[in-house]
Design a protein around this motif. Structure first.
Motif, PDB file in Angstrom:
ATOM      1  N   GLU B  51      41.559  31.926  35.517  1.00 40.00           N
ATOM      2  CA  GLU B  51      42.760  31.090  35.633  1.00 40.00           C
ATOM      3  C   GLU B  51      43.998  31.866  35.195  1.00 40.00           C
ATOM      4  O   GLU B  51      45.047  31.813  35.835  1.00 40.00           O
ATOM      5  CB  GLU B  51      42.605  29.825  34.772  1.00 40.00           C
ATOM      6  N   LEU B  52      43.859  32.598  34.106  1.00 42.22           N
ATOM      7  CA  LEU B  52      44.993  33.387  33.602  1.00 42.22           C
ATOM      8  C   LEU B  52      45.416  34.443  34.625  1.00 42.22           C
ATOM      9  O   LEU B  52      46.600  34.642  34.897  1.00 42.22           O
ATOM     10  CB  LEU B  52      44.621  34.070  32.279  1.00 42.22           C
ATOM     11  N   ILE B  53      44.430  35.112  35.190  1.00 42.46           N
ATOM     12  CA  ILE B  53      44.728  36.167  36.176  1.00 42.46           C
ATOM     13  C   ILE B  53      45.394  35.580  37.409  1.00 42.46           C
ATOM     14  O   ILE B  53      46.321  36.144  37.984  1.00 42.46           O
ATOM     15  CB  ILE B  53      43.427  36.913  36.554  1.00 42.46           C
ATOM     16  N   LYS B  54      44.909  34.404  37.804  1.00 47.76           N
ATOM     17  CA  LYS B  54      45.414  33.776  39.027  1.00 47.76           C
ATOM     18  C   LYS B  54      46.840  33.245  38.831  1.00 47.76           C
ATOM     19  O   LYS B  54      47.705  33.435  39.682  1.00 47.76           O
ATOM     20  CB  LYS B  54      44.475  32.625  39.409  1.00 47.76           C
ATOM     21  N   LYS B  55      47.074  32.587  37.701  1.00 50.01           N
ATOM     22  CA  LYS B  55      48.357  31.921  37.505  1.00 50.01           C
ATOM     23  C   LYS B  55      49.430  32.827  36.912  1.00 50.01           C
ATOM     24  O   LYS B  55      50.618  32.603  37.104  1.00 50.01           O
ATOM     25  CB  LYS B  55      48.157  30.687  36.612  1.00 50.01           C
ATOM     26  N   GLN B  56      49.022  33.833  36.157  1.00 49.94           N
ATOM     27  CA  GLN B  56      50.005  34.716  35.525  1.00 49.94           C
ATOM     28  C   GLN B  56      49.678  36.168  35.917  1.00 49.94           C
ATOM     29  O   GLN B  56      48.850  36.804  35.268  1.00 49.94           O
ATOM     30  CB  GLN B  56      49.963  34.537  34.010  1.00 49.94           C
ATOM     31  N   PRO B  57      50.304  36.661  36.993  1.00 47.57           N
ATOM     32  CA  PRO B  57      49.980  37.970  37.547  1.00 47.57           C
ATOM     33  C   PRO B  57      50.035  39.107  36.526  1.00 47.57           C
ATOM     34  O   PRO B  57      49.334  40.111  36.684  1.00 47.57           O
ATOM     35  CB  PRO B  57      51.034  38.169  38.637  1.00 47.57           C
ATOM     36  N   GLN B  58      50.850  38.986  35.483  1.00 45.87           N
ATOM     37  CA  GLN B  58      50.918  40.079  34.502  1.00 45.87           C
ATOM     38  C   GLN B  58      49.562  40.324  33.833  1.00 45.87           C
ATOM     39  O   GLN B  58      49.257  41.432  33.391  1.00 45.87           O
ATOM     40  CB  GLN B  58      52.007  39.815  33.444  1.00 45.87           C
ATOM     41  N   HIS B  59      48.724  39.263  33.788  1.00 44.49           N
ATOM     42  CA  HIS B  59      47.396  39.423  33.196  1.00 44.49           C
ATOM     43  C   HIS B  59      46.496  40.321  34.041  1.00 44.49           C
ATOM     44  O   HIS B  59      45.545  40.909  33.538  1.00 44.49           O
ATOM     45  CB  HIS B  59      46.729  38.062  33.008  1.00 44.49           C
ATOM     46  N   LYS B  60      46.820  40.387  35.340  1.00 40.72           N
ATOM     47  CA  LYS B  60      46.027  41.239  36.220  1.00 40.72           C
ATOM     48  C   LYS B  60      46.134  42.701  35.765  1.00 40.72           C
ATOM     49  O   LYS B  60      45.179  43.464  35.866  1.00 40.72           O
ATOM     50  CB  LYS B  60      46.550  41.093  37.651  1.00 40.72           C
ATOM     51  N   GLN B  61      47.338  43.057  35.289  1.00 41.36           N
ATOM     52  CA  GLN B  61      47.538  44.417  34.790  1.00 41.36           C
ATOM     53  C   GLN B  61      46.942  44.598  33.404  1.00 41.36           C
ATOM     54  O   GLN B  61      46.211  45.546  33.154  1.00 41.36           O
ATOM     55  CB  GLN B  61      49.045  44.729  34.736  1.00 41.36           C
ATOM     56  N   SER B  62      47.232  43.636  32.516  1.00 35.62           N
ATOM     57  CA  SER B  62      46.773  43.818  31.140  1.00 35.62           C
ATOM     58  C   SER B  62      45.248  43.718  31.023  1.00 35.62           C
ATOM     59  O   SER B  62      44.663  44.254  30.088  1.00 35.62           O
ATOM     60  CB  SER B  62      47.439  42.787  30.217  1.00 35.62           C
ATOM     61  N   GLN B  63      44.641  43.027  31.978  1.00 37.53           N
ATOM     62  CA  GLN B  63      43.181  42.903  31.954  1.00 37.53           C
ATOM     63  C   GLN B  63      42.554  43.733  33.080  1.00 37.53           C
ATOM     64  O   GLN B  63      41.549  43.347  33.683  1.00 37.53           O
ATOM     65  CB  GLN B  63      42.781  41.426  32.122  1.00 37.53           C
ATOM     66  N   ALA B  64      43.171  44.868  33.391  1.00 40.14           N
ATOM     67  CA  ALA B  64      42.753  45.668  34.557  1.00 40.14           C
ATOM     68  C   ALA B  64      41.309  46.143  34.469  1.00 40.14           C
ATOM     69  O   ALA B  64      40.685  46.426  35.489  1.00 40.14           O
ATOM     70  CB  ALA B  64      43.681  46.865  34.721  1.00 40.14           C
ATOM     71  N   HIS B  65      40.771  46.223  33.241  1.00 41.62           N
ATOM     72  CA  HIS B  65      39.373  46.657  33.113  1.00 41.62           C
ATOM     73  C   HIS B  65      38.419  45.696  33.816  1.00 41.62           C
ATOM     74  O   HIS B  65      37.291  46.052  34.150  1.00 41.62           O
ATOM     75  CB  HIS B  65      39.004  46.769  31.632  1.00 41.62           C
ATOM     76  N   LEU B  66      38.885  44.470  34.064  1.00 38.10           N
ATOM     77  CA  LEU B  66      38.023  43.489  34.727  1.00 38.10           C
ATOM     78  C   LEU B  66      37.829  43.799  36.212  1.00 38.10           C
ATOM     79  O   LEU B  66      36.979  43.192  36.869  1.00 38.10           O
ATOM     80  CB  LEU B  66      38.607  42.077  34.570  1.00 38.10           C
ATOM     81  N   ARG B  67      38.609  44.745  36.733  1.00 38.23           N
ATOM     82  CA  ARG B  67      38.494  45.116  38.148  1.00 38.23           C
ATOM     83  C   ARG B  67      37.047  45.511  38.501  1.00 38.23           C
ATOM     84  O   ARG B  67      36.572  45.252  39.601  1.00 38.23           O
ATOM     85  CB  ARG B  67      39.430  46.291  38.443  1.00 38.23           C
ATOM     86  N   ASP B  68      36.358  46.133  37.560  1.00 37.47           N
ATOM     87  CA  ASP B  68      34.988  46.587  37.825  1.00 37.47           C
ATOM     88  C   ASP B  68      33.933  45.569  37.395  1.00 37.47           C
ATOM     89  O   ASP B  68      32.748  45.856  37.407  1.00 37.47           O
ATOM     90  CB  ASP B  68      34.732  47.912  37.091  1.00 37.47           C
ATOM     91  N   ASP B  69      34.390  44.398  37.000  1.00 38.52           N
ATOM     92  CA  ASP B  69      33.467  43.352  36.550  1.00 38.52           C
ATOM     93  C   ASP B  69      33.127  42.464  37.751  1.00 38.52           C
ATOM     94  O   ASP B  69      34.012  41.888  38.370  1.00 38.52           O
ATOM     95  CB  ASP B  69      34.177  42.528  35.454  1.00 38.52           C
ATOM     96  N   PRO B  70      31.829  42.369  38.130  1.00 39.05           N
ATOM     97  CA  PRO B  70      31.465  41.569  39.308  1.00 39.05           C
ATOM     98  C   PRO B  70      32.025  40.145  39.276  1.00 39.05           C
ATOM     99  O   PRO B  70      32.349  39.590  40.325  1.00 39.05           O
ATOM    100  CB  PRO B  70      29.939  41.547  39.262  1.00 39.05           C
TER     101      PRO B  70
END
Lengths: 273, 112
Positions: B51-70
């Protein structure tokens, strides 16, 4: 493919075999069964067996017919050589033409008994399959195999681009006919549900996501539902591919048999004649 | 011991019966080892992080390690990925035409 494998197994056990195939498949048979005497036959027009074939059959101890005990166009009518049938699923198994051909067989072997397609007293053996995964390790890839089918090829162009954009390793195989041997095991193969592909993948434990294709006699839909996985829409297929790539799971085992087992059954029948 | 109440899956939701090892710092529900993710100095559940990633795009950057998380794969896919829908011919390949599928596609010896 199946007859080339069986003919090779029979030849290795000292049985004299001559393999008759459509002329267009002769090169493939030479590749698959280099030690077997093979002859290319121009498909008969109407129901007349080519003269040279009829002459050869008259001196044979037995005629082994694959899939079509009656002949593809009824060309075996009147042939008196003892007939042994190797049978796989036929959509028209209830038709009199097939039934008459089966009745003309001295013995027959159902090579897809799990599909329950044949209501007749015949012997049964698990589907025959070669080993197609020669590489020791799985490379985690997705193989899109269209077998020369244009419609599938167009779908795979799009599907391949989308999977590639997701960072998934995608390989395309387009050629039809040549043997399907993998240098390394793909994790998933997407393709039609013909007999050889379906059971070879099952024997190798490779996930088979099937898109059944129309064939005049073969019922790919029935086979795909029984042995592989089928999907109602391309999006569902795509999701399943991604799921298998992200979270690998072993494929449930499917029992298959070897060509040698078929050869054993045939030798048993030949010895009984 | 309480059970994990996270239902997020990689593609589909499902109940989780694993024992909880903590609580989500955002929604406070009990979560298991598999469904907990480090979030700054605390732990959050998969649903809250999505939800955080979807609603607040800045979290996509700060939580970038999740990119490799299935569990977060689809949340890092390129926005243009869905621009190429399948066409009518593609959907037809998935039509179930019943028992006669291909029966009129006669090819003699070559069409078996």
């Amino acid at each position: 493919m199946r007859c080339a494998g069986v003919a090779t197994a029979l030849t290795e056990r000292g049985v004299d075999v001559e393999l008759l195939v459509p002329s267009s498949r002769l090169d493939l048979v030479h590749h698959l069964a280099p030690g077997v005497l093979a002859a290319g036959v121009v498909p008969p027009e109407g129901a007349a067996l080519p003269r040279e074939v009829a002459t050869g059959l008259a001196s044979a101890q037995a005629l082994v017919v694959d899939t079509f005990p009656e002949g593809v166009v009824g060309e075996l009518e009147g042939v008196t050589t003892p007939r042994l049938g190797l049978l796989r699923s036929r959509r028209d198994a209830g038709d009199s033409r097939f039934r008459d051909g089966l009745a003309a067989c001295r013995a027959a072997l159902d090579l897809e008994p799990a599909l329950a397609w044949l209501d007749a007293a015949v012997d049964r053996l698990a589907p025959v399959a070669r080993s197609v995964a020669t590489g020791a390790d799985e490379d985690g890839s997705v193989c899109l195999l269209d077998g020369g089918d244009e419609a599938l090829g167009q779908l795979f162009d799009k599907l391949g681009r989308r999977l590639h954009a997701l960072g998934l390793p995608v390989r395309r195989r387009s050629a039809s006919g040549p043997p399907l041997i993998f240098a390394a095991r793909p994790r998933v193969v997407v393709g039609p549900a013909g007999y050889n592909l379906t059971y070879e993948l099952a024997a190798a434990g490779i996930h088979h996501l099937a898109i059944p294709r129309p064939r005049p006699f073969d019922d790919q839909t029935r086979r795909a539902r029984a042995v592989a996985e089928v999907f109602p829409r391309p999006e569902a297929l795509e999701r399943r591919i991604v799921e298998l790539c992200l979270q690998p799971e072993p494929r449930p085992a499917v029992e298959t048999a070897t060509y040698d087992a078929v050869a054993s059954w045939l030798i048993e029948q030949l010895e009984a004649t | 011991m309480s059970r994990c109440r996270e239902t997020a899956g990689i593609l589909f939701q499902r109940k989780c019966s694993a024992p909880a090892v903590g609580a989500c710092s955002q929604c406070k529900k009990p979560i298991c080892q598999a469904h907990g993710r480090t979030y700054w100095q605390s732990v959050a559940c998969v649903t809250c992080l999505r939800e955080l990633i979807k609603k607040q795009p800045q979290h996509k950057q700060s939580q970038a390690h999740l990119r490799d998380d299935p569990y977060f794969y689809w949340y890092y896919v390129d926005d243009h990925w869905d621009d190429e829908p399948y066409g009518h011919d593609d959907y037809r390949l998935f039509d179930d035409d019943g028992g006669d599928f291909g029966a009129d596609d006669y090819g003699g010896w070559e069409g078996t």
